[in-house]
Design an enzyme around this catalytic site. Structure first.
Site, PDB file in Angstrom:
ATOM      1  N   CYS A 293      74.706  31.164  56.995  1.00 39.96           N
ATOM      2  CA  CYS A 293      76.058  31.586  57.374  1.00 39.96           C
ATOM      3  C   CYS A 293      76.798  32.196  56.186  1.00 39.96           C
ATOM      4  O   CYS A 293      77.527  33.171  56.342  1.00 39.96           O
ATOM      5  CB  CYS A 293      76.911  30.399  57.838  1.00 39.96           C
ATOM      6  SG  CYS A 293      76.065  29.226  58.850  1.00 39.96           S
ATOM      7  N   ASP A 294      76.654  31.596  55.023  1.00 43.79           N
ATOM      8  CA  ASP A 294      77.587  31.900  53.936  1.00 43.79           C
ATOM      9  C   ASP A 294      77.052  32.809  52.842  1.00 43.79           C
ATOM     10  O   ASP A 294      77.825  33.271  52.001  1.00 43.79           O
ATOM     11  CB  ASP A 294      78.067  30.577  53.309  1.00 43.79           C
ATOM     12  CG  ASP A 294      78.790  29.717  54.337  1.00 43.79           C
ATOM     13  OD1 ASP A 294      79.312  30.293  55.301  1.00 43.79           O
ATOM     14  OD2 ASP A 294      78.819  28.487  54.186  1.00 43.79           O
TER      15      ASP A 294
ATOM     16  N   CYS B 265      75.160  25.623  54.775  1.00 45.44           N
ATOM     17  CA  CYS B 265      74.555  26.694  55.575  1.00 45.44           C
ATOM     18  C   CYS B 265      74.465  28.007  54.802  1.00 45.44           C
ATOM     19  O   CYS B 265      75.420  28.798  54.789  1.00 45.44           O
ATOM     20  CB  CYS B 265      75.328  26.886  56.876  1.00 45.44           C
ATOM     21  SG  CYS B 265      74.519  28.084  57.955  1.00 45.44           S
TER      22      CYS B 265
END
Ligand code: NDP
Length: 486
Positions: free
Chosen positions: A179-180, A176
């Site tokens: 997200c990261d 992801c």
């Protein structure tokens, strides 16, 4: 009778010719597994349609079923609103230029809700396809029955299956980028894969990282040409062909290097790297699909002809759980509409009508209203001091972001567990993007609590930081996790 229901009745004759199940239903009527309406009416906790999954396929089905005036339960599942919540800009949704994936899904969900769909933040863990109405069980321990089921469980990103991947998962190895990416500011990362997901990841990573290299195992990419051209214009993005990751190395739970095989020369080279973003395709989410439903050799549901009917009468499917080829949100949504029409047509052929829907509703006693406690949102350092640092007892602060699918997934879980453990734990939330200059900075500099990714659950007991957890948890997992500190 509602206008939408009247309109639906008018299109029913048109559906009859496309119905895939009639002969099967007739055949089944003669055996012990027959679908006879009176069987459903005799029982409690029967819903006309259960939709499993809340991506474009599931939510479009919900919209159609709800508009037809039927009760529709949508089980949001492990990834509420589906994979589009993990993408950035969607350019190929007709009528919406440059819409953000999470926004598009929020809009579809809102539309389904506006027609009366029930979205339940729970997961179906078991379906008995043999009895009818079908019996379903949820992760939270609830049971109910459904006359028709629409399976829209989607697919899950595949892994590389190389040494080190599992060990450093979440410590630099991830699927992801949305997200990261912020955790890789100024770092060097690789993306493994040659499809559209790999390209998407580059868009997400490039603004943060020093350099992103796409490692493609063939000598060309499978991704859309437009995307490839756009990546070529990004100054800190590089594409390397015929390259495969064969091992991931790390230290102190963080990735530090990878082995890269050049499959033309067979030379393996070790490279220092900070992050590995895996974009190597998807696997159908078929874990709950047993008991004789037809799957192909790759685990995808098999459809009957041009319909969305599965091999069991009364069971329908849409989206990536039955689509190994197109894998587009718009296709999934179209199939969601088809599945809903097929399911409604199935019910009406059995004799379902508004009165029967009302009778079933009166005998539905299982409670599905999610018990939840709204989490207090904190934004100021004064709240950090008052509610956490100078407080007694167990406090958990959830750092979240609106663009992060894992965060969206965790909020209903946190709200449900906060309600269950009210008085024993206080759960607060902070929007990572809004508190960068306040709470985030103060925790880092004054309390040595570093938030490297979202979501992060920061656990405090009597004002002292105990630990920070970045795992996405289900309700039972979170309940067990918090219980350890009580
Ligand atoms: P794809 O299946 O399209 O691509 C997977 C890629 O990973 C391929 O290049 C494949 O290589 C490679 N691969 C597979 N296994 C390995 C491995 N073990 N090591 C290295 N490479 C590997 O998956 P995506 O997730 O990219 O896309 C799925 C679908 O979703 C597609 O239809 C895509 O168009 C769609 N999508 C659409 C988006 C949008 O419209 N905004 C965004 C993202 C996805 P090979 O080619 O050699 O098999």
């Amino acid at each position: 009778m509602s206008q939408s229901f009247k309109a639906f009745l008018m299109v029913l004759p048109l559906l009859a010719f496309s119905s895939c199940f009639k002969s099967k239903v007739d055949k089944k009527l003669n055996n012990e597994n027959s679908r006879v309406l009176s069987q459903a009416l005799e029982q409690e906790n029967v819903v006309p349609v259960a939709i499993i999954g809340s991506g474009p396929a599931g939510l479009t089905s919900a919209l159609y079923i709800a508009r037809a005036g039927m009760k529709a339960f949508v089980f949001a599942g492990a990834l509420p609103r589906g994979q589009l919540t993990e993408t950035t800009t969607v350019e190929n949704w007709p009528g919406r230029e440059n819409v953000q994936g999470p926004q598009l899904m929020a809009d579809i969900e809102a539309q389904a809700l506006s027609f009366g769909a029930d979205i339940i933040h729970d997961k179906i863990i078991d379906i008995d396809f043999i009895s009818w109405p079908f019996k379903l069980k949820t992760e939270d321990g609830r049971s109910f029955k459904a006359m028709a089921i629409i399976l829209a469980t989607g697919a899950t990103p595949k892994k590389l299956n190389v040494p080190g991947e599992h060990e450093f998962w979440g410590g630099g190895v991830t699927t992801c980028a949305v997200c990261d990416a912020p955790g890789f500011r100024g770092k060097e990362v690789v993306v493994s894969g040659g499809g559209d997901s790999a390209i998407e990841m580059v868009y997400e990573l490039a603004p943060y990282v020093k350099k992103v290299t796409i490692l493609v195992r063939k000598d060309s990419m499978r991704a859309a040409i437009a995307g490839q051209k756009r990546v070529a214009a990004i100054s800190n993005a590089v594409i390397e062909y015929n390259k495969e990751i064969t091992q991931i190395y790390g230290e102190n739970d963080r990735v530090i290097a990878i082995d890269v095989l050049d499959n033309k020369t067979n030379i393996i080279e070790r490279r220092s790297i900070d992050g590995v973003f895996v974009a190597v395709g998807h696997m159908p989410n078929n874990a709950i699909l047993k008991n004789g439903i037809d799957l192909d050799e790759h685990g995808y549901l098999v459809m009957q002809g041009r319909s969305q009917c599965c091999s069991i009468p009364g069971v329908f499917a849409a989206g990536e759980i039955q689509d190994p080829s197109y894998r587009q949100a718009i296709v999934a949504a179209g199939e969601g509409a088809k599945a809903a029409l097929d399911a409604a047509s199935f019910l009406y052929e059995l004799g379902f009508n508004v009165e029967i829907g009302e009778k079933l509703d009166k005998k539905f006693f299982e409670t599905f209203s999610d018990e939840k406690l709204d989490l207090r949102e904190i934004t100021e350092n004064s709240e950090l001091d008052e509610l956490i640092i100078n407080s007694k007892g167990l406090v958990i602060l959830d750092f979240y972001a609106h663009h992060c699918p894992g965060c969206i997934r965790m909020i209903p879980v946190l709200e449900a567990v906060a309600s269950k453990l009210e008085g024993k734990v206080t759960i607060l939330k902070a929007d990572h993007d809004k508190v960068k200059k306040t709470i985030y900075k103060t925790l880092w500099f004054d309390h040595d609590v570093k938030i490297r990714k979202v979501p992060s659950l920061v656990v405090f007991k009597d004002g002292k930081h105990i630990e920070t957890n970045t795992k996405i948890m289900s309700k039972p997992e979170l309940f067990e996790y918090i219980s350890r500190f009580l």
